[in-house]
Design an enzyme around this catalytic site. Structure first.
Site, short mmCIF file in Angstrom:
data_model
loop_
_atom_site.label_atom_id
_atom_site.label_comp_id
_atom_site.label_asym_id
_atom_site.label_seq_id
_atom_site.Cartn_x
_atom_site.Cartn_y
_atom_site.Cartn_z
N TYR A 442 23.22 45.75 6.00
CA TYR A 442 24.00 46.33 7.11
C TYR A 442 23.76 45.62 8.45
O TYR A 442 22.93 44.75 8.58
CB TYR A 442 23.80 47.83 7.21
CG TYR A 442 22.42 48.40 7.45
CD1 TYR A 442 21.34 47.63 7.82
CD2 TYR A 442 22.22 49.78 7.32
CE1 TYR A 442 20.10 48.19 8.05
CE2 TYR A 442 20.98 50.35 7.55
CZ TYR A 442 19.93 49.55 7.92
OH TYR A 442 18.70 50.12 8.16
N GLU A 443 24.61 45.99 9.41
CA GLU A 443 24.69 45.32 10.72
C GLU A 443 25.05 43.84 10.57
O GLU A 443 24.59 42.99 11.32
CB GLU A 443 23.36 45.47 11.49
CG GLU A 443 22.91 46.88 11.71
CD GLU A 443 24.00 47.79 12.25
OE1 GLU A 443 24.90 47.28 12.95
OE2 GLU A 443 23.97 48.99 11.97
N GLY A 444 25.93 43.57 9.62
CA GLY A 444 26.31 42.19 9.32
C GLY A 444 25.38 41.64 8.28
O GLY A 444 24.18 41.48 8.53
N GLN A 449 25.10 36.63 9.34
CA GLN A 449 24.18 36.20 10.39
C GLN A 449 23.99 34.69 10.36
O GLN A 449 23.91 34.04 11.41
CB GLN A 449 22.82 36.89 10.22
CG GLN A 449 22.86 38.41 10.23
CD GLN A 449 23.47 38.97 11.49
OE1 GLN A 449 23.24 38.48 12.59
NE2 GLN A 449 24.28 40.00 11.34
#
Length: 598
Positions: A442-444, A449
């Site tokens: 999660y969060e990319g 990234q």
């Protein structure tokens, strides 16, 4: 039952002996009065809260999970979570680094980062509730209207209310340009928002009386794709002018995800049926506003894995010292016992040292980045602010991806040390593995990234930011290059720094011809960059330890630091050679494979 000891000594070492955080912070007017005693005292109390209040409910929270009442759409957190949160608010922990204008304590962000490492080490699922709130605070503080700040920030600052970020939808994943949630303008300046959101961490719970949802949605005339996304503040309960709670807003939890890990955190499916919200920032500029929260979250996710790496290592180390099994290959070590403790076996030590090195390298990198963030936000010199912000942007995807990859590897190693007992719930080790796995997603995702790092942060400005950080490495090499005792640390670092320039240029040229070359190399590239940063900090830490010993110190802490650095450079750092080789192999072996994937 696992235990947790806050790593205060190592935090103090990085802050005061390696980075000289106090000198850096006192150059910022708002932190001019900060001193080491204050920082240490706050961290000591934060460690007590982590180990004494939320760590004891981590294992039980994982077993119990969250419960949704489908008739009321209300979610009950695991036993003890609500009481622990009340103590968190009462202790002022939510306000630690928030703006004093809204009731915050105004302490440096670097302190908050260290406290959150300990909270995550003690109980990641619980820590996500206040962690998401801090991200919502940052987004509103940066982009909210004066009215929104006055109305909502004091409640977020105190922790009385919590916050979320409502981004993705069932069909979107990471591609937010596909989202369909609609926002219809109303005559009173508000918007009615309709749509469905999924994977909303801390999206519904009973730990606070109100939840402030930051929701991405489209206005009626919005352009397609990511350029047509706006950001809205949608409270669970309407808020009256006197900040008292009004009627229920129609944003409801319709389901909880049945997940591999972080069972104690409510990962919610949310349905908005004409929920009333207010615009945050400018129309169709929602992603830049949300990125304030997302970047804070990415640093936070790296911190989650750092905390798990530390707690898994601590418990595996204690077990390895006590667990008797077989004899050492080089001869009996515990002659008074029926078998030797497994810590005598080289491969067990390799697993323990891997986790230890990943924890200590990650901690140095995280504290350094947090210190830069303090400078980026508040330093009086505009150039210092700009340079600090630029390097934070470079390091953020590395922290998110490298630390979470390492955290999953470290927790797996720690579970392996326990053998069959690590696979059993009661020891807590398998929970650490399960909890760590989500941090890579999660969060990319970590692939996203890596694309951000290589495509945008490095090739996007022809490596200028990488060179800026590289100057720090060059300075260390120049300072310590003639020190024979530092050669085992400096020489491999200098070699990789030189190779990194050639490596980046080569991938950049390939990407100019075929952009897929960047996609094929980016994951390996990020790990090489992560090792370059870790190598820099391990060399700095080794330098300090050697100087302390030269001054006559016999403190085993410094001996241990040098031993860990030697292990890192000998056993983990060489991974960069194979990574550069695979990245250079080109993208053809990935894309010209239709028959293999038929």
């Amino acid at each position: 039952m696992p235990t947790y000891t806050p790593p205060l000594r190592d935090m103090q070492f990085v802050m005061h002996e390696v980075l000289n955080v106090v000198d850096e912070l006192t150059s910022i007017p708002r932190h001019a009065d900060i001193d080491a005693d204050t920082l240490n005292a706050v961290l000591e109390e934060g460690g007590k809260f982590a180990s004494e209040v939320i760590q004891p409910i981590n294992l039980s929270g994982d077993s119990e999970g969250c419960v949704l009442d489908k008739t009321t759409h209300e979610v009950k957190a695991p036993a003890g979570f609500k009481d622990a949160y009340a103590k968190y608010v009462e202790g002022g922990w939510a306000a630690l680094s928030c703006d004093p204008e809204y009731g915050g304590q105004g302490l440096p962000f670097v302190v908050n980062q260290c406290v959150y490492e300990m909270l995550n080490g003690a109980n990641q699922a619980w820590t996500m509730y206040p962690g998401l709130s801090h991200g919502a605070y940052e987004a509103l503080h940066a982009h909210g209207t004066d009215e929104q700040k006055k109305k909502y920030l004091p409640k977020l600052t105190s922790g009385e209310w919590t916050g979320t970020m409502c981004l993705t939808e069932p069909h979107c994943g990471t591609d937010l340009g596909l989202l369909r949630t609609k926002a219809e303008p109303q005559a009173d300046g508000t918007y009615k928002i309709t749509g469905n959101k999924i994977f909303i961490s801390a999206g519904e719970h009973d730990m606070a009386p109100n939840i402030l949802h930051l929701v991405l949605a489209r206005l009626p005339d919005a352009p397609k794709g990511s350029k047509g996304i706006s950001l809205f503040l949608v409270p669970k309960f309407h808020v009256n002018d006197d900040c008292s709670l009004g009627a229920r807003n129609p944003i409801f939890c319709t389901g909880l995800e049945h997940k591999m890990g972080i069972h104690g955190n409510a990962t919610a499916q949310l349905s908005l049926d004409g929920a009333v919200g207010t615009l945050v920032g400018e129309p169709n500029k929602g992603l830049p506003a949300m990125f304030v929260m997302m970047n804070a979250a990415r640093l936070g996710v790296g911190n989650q894995s750092l905390g798990l790496t530390e707690v898994a290592y601590q418990n595996a180390l204690a077990y390895a010292k006590e667990r008797l099994q077989m004899r050492s290959l080089s001869g009996t070590k515990a002659k008074d016992k029926e078998a030797d403790p497994i810590i005598v076996h080289p491969d067990v030590r390799k697993m323990l040292l891997t986790a230890k090195a990943y924890a200590e390298g990650g901690r140095a990198m995280s504290i350094y980045t947090a210190m830069l963030l303090d400078k980026a936000l508040y330093h009086p010199d505009e150039k210092v602010r700009k340079d600090s912000e630029e390097v934070v942007g470079l390091l953020t995807p590395i922290i998110k991806a490298f630390l979470t990859d390492n955290g999953f590897a470290a927790t797996n190693h720690a579970m392996q040390v326990f053998g069959g007992h690590g696979y059993i719930h009661e020891t807590g080790m398998e929970q650490f593995v399960r909890d760590a796995r989500i941090n890579m997603i999660y969060e990319g995702t970590n692939t996203v990234q890596s694309l951000d790092l290589l495509g945008r942060k490095i090739l996007g400005n022809q490596g200028a930011t990488l060179k800026k950080f590289g100057k720090q490495i060059e300075a260390l090499i120049a300072e310590e290059g003639v020190n024979e005792k530092m050669s085992e640390f400096i020489n491999p670092l200098a070699y990789l720094a030189d190779q990194m320039t050639k490596f980046t240029t080569e991938i950049g040229f390939k990407g100019f011809v075929n952009a897929d070359e960047v996609g094929g190399a980016s994951v390996d590239y990020l790990r090489v960059a992560g090792h370059l940063v870790f190598g820099y900090f391990f060399a700095r830490m080794a330098s300090v330890a050697l100087k302390k010993q030269a001054e006559g110190s016999t403190n085993p802490f410094y001996t241990a630091k040098l031993q860990t650095a030697r292990f890192y450079f000998a056993r983990l750092f060489p991974e960069t050679a194979s990574l550069m080789r695979t990245a250079r192999s080109g993208v053809a072996n990935l894309l010209e494979t239709d028959e293999a994937l038929a």
